[in-house]
Design a protein around this motif. Structure first.
Motif, PDB file in Angstrom:
ATOM      1  N   LEU A  30      -7.644  -2.019   2.522  1.00 53.33           N
ATOM      2  CA  LEU A  30      -6.197  -1.846   2.396  1.00 53.33           C
ATOM      3  C   LEU A  30      -5.727  -0.782   3.378  1.00 53.33           C
ATOM      4  N   THR A  31      -4.503  -0.910   3.858  1.00 54.27           N
ATOM      5  CA  THR A  31      -3.988   0.031   4.850  1.00 54.27           C
ATOM      6  C   THR A  31      -2.510   0.332   4.629  1.00 54.27           C
ATOM      7  N   GLU A  32      -2.104   1.514   5.089  1.00 54.33           N
ATOM      8  CA  GLU A  32      -0.689   1.883   5.133  1.00 54.33           C
ATOM      9  C   GLU A  32      -0.117   1.610   6.520  1.00 54.33           C
ATOM     10  N   ASP A  33      -0.961   1.200   7.444  1.00 52.01           N
ATOM     11  CA  ASP A  33      -0.578   1.000   8.842  1.00 52.01           C
ATOM     12  C   ASP A  33      -0.186  -0.457   9.077  1.00 52.01           C
ATOM     13  N   TRP A  34       1.077  -0.761   8.783  1.00 55.80           N
ATOM     14  CA  TRP A  34       1.579  -2.120   8.935  1.00 55.80           C
ATOM     15  C   TRP A  34       3.054  -2.073   9.306  1.00 55.80           C
ATOM     16  N   ALA A  35       3.572  -3.199   9.778  1.00 54.33           N
ATOM     17  CA  ALA A  35       4.973  -3.245  10.196  1.00 54.33           C
ATOM     18  C   ALA A  35       5.572  -4.603   9.862  1.00 54.33           C
ATOM     19  N   GLY A  36       6.806  -4.583   9.377  1.00 53.47           N
ATOM     20  CA  GLY A  36       7.546  -5.802   9.082  1.00 53.47           C
ATOM     21  C   GLY A  36       6.934  -6.612   7.959  1.00 53.47           C
ATOM     22  N   TYR A  37       7.777  -7.319   7.236  1.00 56.17           N
ATOM     23  CA  TYR A  37       7.235  -8.223   6.231  1.00 56.17           C
ATOM     24  C   TYR A  37       8.155  -9.407   6.044  1.00 56.17           C
TER      25      TYR A  37
END
Length: 65
Positions: A30-37
């Motif tokens: 799992l990560t907090e490093d994401w963009a857009g959904y």
């Protein structure tokens, strides 16, 4: 939404704590490093869902690092 975690394997946006597993695919990655959904309501009728290989309704991150 930036405080939510995303599964690196299935790209699902999750409401879980750090260290938990993805309730959808069981991954620990799992990560907090994401963009857009994107919210997929009817994956069987969605071109975006087909492109992302999504077959379950839900919120999915567009870019996961």
């Amino acid at each position: 939404m930036a405080d939510r975690l995303v599964c690196r394997d299935c790209h699902r946006v999750l409401d879980v704590e750090e260290g938990e597993q993805c309730p959808v695919c069981g991954s620990n990655s799992l990560t907090e490093d994401w963009a857009g959904y994107v919210v997929i309501a009817h994956p069987e009728r969605s071109e975006i869902a087909a492109e992302m290989e999504i077959d379950e309704p839900g919120k999915y991150a567009l870019k996961v690092r």
